[in-house]
Enzyme design. Structure first.
Site, PDB file in Angstrom:
ATOM      1  N   MET A 274     -12.442  -2.152   9.901  1.00 19.09           N
ATOM      2  CA  MET A 274     -13.242  -0.934   9.951  1.00 19.09           C
ATOM      3  C   MET A 274     -14.685  -1.329   9.665  1.00 19.09           C
ATOM      4  SD  MET A 274     -11.253   2.010   7.900  1.00 19.09           S
ATOM      5  CE  MET A 274      -9.927   2.911   8.655  1.00 19.09           C
TER       6      MET A 274
ATOM      7  N   TYR B 256       0.857  -1.191   0.000  1.00 19.53           N
ATOM      8  CA  TYR B 256       0.000   0.000   0.000  1.00 19.53           C
ATOM      9  C   TYR B 256       0.887   1.233   0.000  1.00 19.53           C
ATOM     10  CZ  TYR B 256      -3.918  -3.022   1.062  1.00 19.53           C
ATOM     11  OH  TYR B 256      -4.883  -3.977   0.994  1.00 19.53           O
TER      12      TYR B 256
ATOM     13  N   HIS C 194     -17.556   0.474   3.554  1.00 14.04           N
ATOM     14  CA  HIS C 194     -16.119   0.185   3.684  1.00 14.04           C
ATOM     15  C   HIS C 194     -15.814  -0.662   4.917  1.00 14.04           C
ATOM     16  CE1 HIS C 194     -11.859   0.936   3.047  1.00 14.04           C
ATOM     17  NE2 HIS C 194     -11.745   1.309   4.312  1.00 14.04           N
TER      18      HIS C 194
END
Ligand SMILES: *[C@@H]1O[C@H](CO)[C@@H](O)[C@H](O)[C@H]1NC(C)=O
Ligand SMILES: *[C@@H]1O[C@H](CO)[C@@H](O)[C@H](O)[C@H]1NC(C)=O
Length: 570
Positions: free
Chosen positions: A453, A202, A378
């Site tokens: 999350m 990432y 998300h």
């Protein structure tokens, strides 16, 4: 006295304004013909499984509309209606060839209104998204060929002046393509970034957006993907004003996780995102306060070294401002390190509650209801489902959005299908379902993709200086319920606990039962934490049922048209 005088004109004004705005139930529209005489508006509700159309045609004769497998009449699913000398007529039919449509045995389209005035016929009707009999075509998330036809009179059989045509439209994933005047674009991308030879990496780049000397509206966001085999998904976040310096590094290694307000997202298979015509994402004049973080997930399974990437996003903007500023509100469960998801769970639920009654407490401007038009759900890798319940006065009135097959790699901003009003005082409950069967240790709430999350980003207008409305469970209450002795360390206890179906279930119930604290914050991180009580129950999502459009009064018309249809060739 003065107050009364003020209130009346304001009330009138607001009525006029709302007429000028889009119809919240019909947010999308397309002109279907080159002469601009056939206009279709539509809206849908994927959870209820219904789609609403308003067809308006410049004629006082009959009008027809339908769906076709190849663009022609053969196999087409059509409705025909109009206002004739003897009143209105409306039927659901299908075409077996290049011939007059045959009336379906089962009438699955429901007429809501049919009017004719000043030479224009307007027909509003609803149907199920799925096909309800073998003569109806299902509407899917792929483009579909729409066909239309109309006549100058109400005599359907008189074909001398029939106008007809076809247009392909993706009804459920509609993205208009407008070109406003003074349209320009800027890019926010990686620049010559050498992708490491890691399977998963990432990369985060914090950068400035260009500044303008006059306010602009962003109306379209497009992915710029250089290496489709490497770029898995990307996100653009806005940073709080405390982040002042551009930088570039591996994500979640340097403290750059302060930038958490999602502005845009692209995932494998995704396309461009366009704002509704009434709203744009504002860039204020000389707005240099905010930096942005571009996060790109590189997936390099062959671990090739030396590949260079310049992927990112393109923002189209215009100085012709739209009616409203749009904004993004993050709702759900606070990314709070105090909660964890146990390992070996087939299905573990977490909840985050946004109580919008607290929004006025952090705002300096006048708070307004939120007109929500799109949403992005998300979670990270363990997420399997996300549902957003909408509550008013203690009762669930709707699901704002739901994804029963959530996939981290296919995140998208999706249109709700209609503009939904979240009134101040409503509550939004985000529920996430995780699967951790393949994990042997706890998954903590956190920013890394291996943490979890549970969020829903709401795209709404008019914009308020607001970024977060989320909740987290009362940690003291959680400890009190979960810990056997007072001097136990919470993290140690969680790691050493035996997690089986029974203990997982007890923990899940405890998390939902204890009091929750709400956090509402603006971009400057002003916030408030108030005990907002417990998590309400969400309804079960019922599978959509087919609607039957026909009451007895229209049966007469059906038999008449059936009769005509059988006798006469098209
Ligand atoms: C990126 O790499 C290309 C090709 O090597 C080079 O021409 C270009 O100047 C580089 N851009 C920057 C901003 O370094
Ligand atoms: C909220 O943010 C504004 C803007 O930075 C700041 O001036 C104000 O002091 C903040 N208020 C609180 C209560 O933190």
């Amino acid at each position: 006295m003065g107050i009364i005088f003020l209130v009346v004109p304001l009330a009138l004004l607001s009525v006029q304004l709302s007429w000028a705005q889009e119809d919240p139930l019909l947010p999308f529209s397309e002109v279907l013909d080159p002469d601009h005489k056939v206009r279709l508006k539509w809206g849908f509700d994927e959870i209820q499984g219904t789609i609403l159309f308003e067809l308006s045609v410049t004629t006082s004769g009959w009008i027809g509309f339908g769906f076709s497998p190849k663009g022609g009449m053969t196999g087409a699913d059509v409705v025909i209606g109009g206002v004739g000398p003897e009143g209105t007529y409306f039927t659901d039919g299908h075409a077996e060839g290049n011939s007059m449509p045959v009336v379906d045995q089962q009438q699955n389209y429901k007429l809501l209104s049919l009017t004719e005035s000043n030479g224009t016929t307007v027909m509003k009707f609803q149907r199920s998204i799925e096909a309800c009999d073998e003569n109806d075509l299902p509407i899917t998330t792929l483009p579909i060929k729409l066909i239309y036809a109309y006549g100058q009179t109400d005599d359907i059989t008189y074909h001398g002046t029939t106008q007809r045509g076809t247009k392909e439209v993706n009804l459920l994933r509609y993205m208009p393509r407008v070109s406003p005047p003074n349209s320009k674009f800027f890019n926010m991308t990686m620049v010559n970034f050498t992708v490491p030879a890691n399977q998963t990496y990432y990369h985060c780049k914090i950068m400035k957006a260009p500044t303008f000397n006059q306010k602009q509206h962003i109306y379209r966001i497009e992915p710029l993907i250089e290496n489709f085999d490497l770029v898995h998904h990307l996100l653009l976040y806005r940073c709080p004003p405390s982040v002042k310096e551009p930088s570039e590094a591996e994500c979640y290694t340097t403290g750059n996780e302060q930038c958490i307000e999602v502005i845009a997202v692209w995932g494998v298979g995704g396309g461009a995102f366009e704002f509704p015509e009434v709203a744009g994402l504002p860039i204020e004049a000389n707005a240099s306060d905010f930096l942005y973080r571009l996060e790109v997930h590189y997936n390099n399974p062959s671990k090739t070294a030396g590949r260079v990437d310049n992927s990112g996003l393109r923002f189209y903007y215009t100085s012709e401002l739209r009616q409203h500023d749009a904004a993004v509100l993050m709702t759900g469960l606070g990314v709070y390190p105090g909660y964890a998801i146990p390992p070996n769970a087939k299905s573990f639920l977490t909840y985050g509650l946004c109580d919008t009654a607290y929004i006025p407490r952090v705002l300096s401007e006048t708070p307004q209801d939120l007109q929500v038009f799109s949403v992005m759900l998300h979670t990270h890798l363990a997420g399997r489902k996300v549902r957003v319940g909408h509550f008013r006065e203690g009762k669930q009135i709707d699901f704002l959005a739901a994804d029963e097959h959530y996939d981290f790699e296919f995140q998208e901003v999706v249109n709700l299908g209609k503009t939904k009003t979240v009134k101040l005082g409503d509550k939004l409950l985000v529920e996430c379902t995780y699967n951790t069967e393949s994990r042997s240790t706890l998954t903590w709430g956190g920013l890394s993709t291996l943490d979890e999350m549970c969020l829903a980003f709401l795209y709404y207008y008019p914009a308020m200086s607001l970024s977060i409305c989320e909740s987290f469970p009362d940690h003291d209450a959680l400890k009190a319920e979960m810990m056997t002795t007072n001097n136990n360390d919470w993290v140690f206890m969680m790691y050493t606990k035996t997690w089986n179906d029974t203990t997982i279930n007890q923990y899940q119930q405890t998390l939902k039962r204890i009091n929750q604290f709400v956090k509402v914050a603006d971009s400057y991180k002003n916030q408030t934490a108030i005990n907002i009580g417990v998590i309400p129950d969400l309804k079960v999502i019922m599978p959509a049922t087919c609607m039957s459009g026909c009451a007895t009064k229209c049966l007469a018309w059906i038999s008449l048209l059936l009769c005509l249809a059988l006798q006469l060739a098209y």
